[in-house]
Design a protein around this motif. Structure first.
Motif, PDB file in Angstrom:
ATOM      1  N   GLU A   1     -13.296  10.213  -8.185  1.00 34.78           N
ATOM      2  CA  GLU A   1     -11.891   9.778  -8.225  1.00 34.78           C
ATOM      3  C   GLU A   1     -10.985  10.993  -8.340  1.00 34.78           C
ATOM      4  O   GLU A   1     -11.338  11.991  -8.988  1.00 34.78           O
ATOM      5  CB  GLU A   1     -11.651   8.867  -9.435  1.00 34.78           C
TER       6      GLU A   1
ATOM      7  N   ARG B   1      -4.643   5.213   2.958  1.00 39.87           N
ATOM      8  CA  ARG B   1      -4.024   4.017   2.391  1.00 39.87           C
ATOM      9  C   ARG B   1      -4.724   3.598   1.094  1.00 39.87           C
ATOM     10  O   ARG B   1      -5.948   3.475   1.061  1.00 39.87           O
ATOM     11  CB  ARG B   1      -4.071   2.861   3.396  1.00 39.87           C
ATOM     12  N   VAL B   2      -3.912   3.418   0.060  1.00 37.56           N
ATOM     13  CA  VAL B   2      -4.446   2.949  -1.223  1.00 37.56           C
ATOM     14  C   VAL B   2      -3.555   1.824  -1.730  1.00 37.56           C
ATOM     15  O   VAL B   2      -2.352   1.782  -1.429  1.00 37.56           O
ATOM     16  CB  VAL B   2      -4.510   4.087  -2.267  1.00 37.56           C
TER      17      VAL B   2
ATOM     18  N   ARG C   1      -3.982   7.363  -7.854  1.00 35.75           N
ATOM     19  CA  ARG C   1      -5.436   7.457  -7.814  1.00 35.75           C
ATOM     20  C   ARG C   1      -5.932   7.266  -6.383  1.00 35.75           C
ATOM     21  O   ARG C   1      -5.498   6.360  -5.684  1.00 35.75           O
ATOM     22  CB  ARG C   1      -6.075   6.362  -8.650  1.00 35.75           C
ATOM     23  N   VAL C   2      -6.843   8.154  -5.977  1.00 33.41           N
ATOM     24  CA  VAL C   2      -7.464   8.030  -4.659  1.00 33.41           C
ATOM     25  C   VAL C   2      -8.972   8.195  -4.835  1.00 33.41           C
ATOM     26  O   VAL C   2      -9.427   9.189  -5.406  1.00 33.41           O
ATOM     27  CB  VAL C   2      -6.939   9.087  -3.663  1.00 33.41           C
TER      28      VAL C   2
ATOM     29  N   ASN D   1      -2.857   1.415  -7.453  1.00 33.31           N
ATOM     30  CA  ASN D   1      -3.376   2.753  -7.747  1.00 33.31           C
ATOM     31  C   ASN D   1      -2.303   3.713  -8.237  1.00 33.31           C
ATOM     32  O   ASN D   1      -2.619   4.843  -8.627  1.00 33.31           O
ATOM     33  CB  ASN D   1      -4.045   3.352  -6.507  1.00 33.31           C
TER      34      ASN D   1
ATOM     35  N   GLU E   1       0.825  -1.202   0.000  1.00 30.86           N
ATOM     36  CA  GLU E   1       0.000   0.000   0.000  1.00 30.86           C
ATOM     37  C   GLU E   1       0.862   1.256   0.000  1.00 30.86           C
ATOM     38  O   GLU E   1       2.008   1.248   0.459  1.00 30.86           O
ATOM     39  CB  GLU E   1      -0.897   0.040   1.251  1.00 30.86           C
TER      40      GLU E   1
ATOM     41  N   THR F   1     -12.345   6.930   0.689  1.00 26.81           N
ATOM     42  CA  THR F   1     -11.226   6.199   1.273  1.00 26.81           C
ATOM     43  C   THR F   1     -10.965   6.745   2.685  1.00 26.81           C
ATOM     44  O   THR F   1     -10.904   7.966   2.867  1.00 26.81           O
ATOM     45  CB  THR F   1      -9.951   6.362   0.420  1.00 26.81           C
TER      46      THR F   1
END
Length: 392
Positions: free
Chosen positions: A167, A220-221, A187-188, A225, A149, A192
């Protein structure tokens, strides 16, 4: 045949967009501006069904495989009447989804692009920060790698569609390398954990186009992403040239709308027993307005036609944006003058055009910053705007 002549298909596209703008959006634009109303979801779906969203994206991802100019033609016609509607076309044709198209993974393209075309999701881009506007490489928002992540911390400022988009393509520091070398993009998704928004901005113009700060607190992604790794800042700004042409087209639309409304007004309005257009000074101002608008259109069309389906030439984009941004401010101001007191009234819509003109000149890199880019392209070198260390 002129190199700037539209094809029959493009002429039909312009006529369709103009009809939609006139019949659907013109009656609603003033109200949406007054109430700062984002484009309603049913209107987003209308644009999707018309094929106006993602029209430049590849057919394999639901797009229409059109050219950049196709999208700008539609955007201009809508923006003459309603900037929020045009902005939806802007975001899906010249916005962050193009970064996904050019540099995203195959899975990212499948996840994002078809939903963009259908109007299911909207994307926004996060570049500017409280202390990093024109000096974008001063950004501090950072993403550190932990296992599989990325963990983001920081904030973004002046984000069009902030809080409204689904997005976000977030420019951030992915390494400790200085300047542009450490910057990439992730990208988030809205929702989230740790990702929040500031209060909606109350701007002079851009009403109906939401704007809000973005805040990242240990967001956290997944590693998947990551769109652009550290060091890809130049790639990001290469695609950003497309967005700048969209920006210039918003200014073009404002200038053209100001001219169109003024042409009608000066032929109807009478003073001293005759129509305003009979006064030579009015004729001179109107001619100047027309010259400025036409010059802006040619500069934009040159860059768009030379780009085709690819990336435009940065020099051509910066020249077009500088001229169009400054044209829109000047021409909308001239329109206000020729409308007299009526130009200062909300009833005639001229003051709204003038307010929005200033916004588009700030967004996407101001004319002052574009001039430094033009000089750099002319001379084949970069110019640091920073104070040398020895002088600090």
């Amino acid at each position: 045949m002129s190199g700037f002549e539209l094809t029959p298909e493009q002429v039909s596209l312009r006529e369709l967009a103009a009809e939609v703008a006139r019949e659907v959006y013109a009656p609603k634009a003033a109200e949406w501006d007054r109430d700062r109303t984002p484009l309603p979801d049913d209107e987003v779906q209308r644009l999707a069904k018309l094929g106006f969203l993602g029209m430049v994206l590849p057919e394999e991802y639901g797009g229409h495989g059109g050219t950049l100019l196709d999208a700008l033609i539609v955007q201009e016609e809508l923006a003459k009447e309603c900037r929020p509607a045009a902005f939806q076309v802007f975001e899906t044709n010249v916005g962050p989804c193009r970064v996904i198209e050019f540099f995203g993974t195959e899975q990212q393209k499948k996840d994002v692009l078809p939903k963009t075309v259908s109007g299911e999701i909207t994307m926004a881009i996060g570049i500017s920060e409280p202390d990093a506007g024109s000096a974008a490489t001063d950004m501090r928002t950072k993403a550190r790698l932990e296992g599989d992540e990325y963990v983001l911390n920081g904030s973004k400022r002046w984000i069009s569609n902030g809080g409204h988009a689904n997005e976000y393509l977030v420019y951030c520091r992915l390494s400790d390398a200085p300047g542009a070398k450490g910057i990439g993009a992730i990208r988030v998704a809205k929702g989230t954990p740790g990702f929040s928004f500031g209060a909606p901005e109350k701007l002079m113009g851009f009403r109906g186009i939401p704007s809000a700060d973005l805040y990242f607190d240990d967001v956290r992604v997944p590693c998947d992403n990551l769109v652009i790794p550290a060091g890809g800042f130049k790639q990001l700004f290469g695609v950003f040239s497309i967005e700048r042409l969209g920006n210039a087209t918003m200014s073009l639309a404002i200038g053209q709308a100001s001219l169109d409304r003024t042409k009608a007004y000066v032929q109807e309005r009478k003073q001293f027993g005759r129509a305003l257009i009979e006064f030579q000074n009015v004729q001179m101002v109107l001619a100047d307005m027309a010259t400025q608008v036409e010059a802006a259109r040619l500069l934009i069309y040159r860059a768009a036609m030379n780009a085709g389906n690819g990336l435009p030439v940065p020099f051509e984009v910066s020249v077009a944006k500088v001229f169009a941004n400054e044209m829109a401010k000047k021409v909308s101001d001239q329109a206000m003058q020729l409308h007299g007191g009526n130009g200062y009234s909300e009833e005639f819509g001229i003051e709204r055009l003038h307010r929005d003109a200033h916004g588009w000149a700030i967004a996407g890199g101001t004319p002052a910053i574009q001039r430094t880019r033009i000089a750099a392209e002319l001379l084949g070198r970069t110019f640091s705007q920073r104070v040398p260390e020895v002088m600090q």
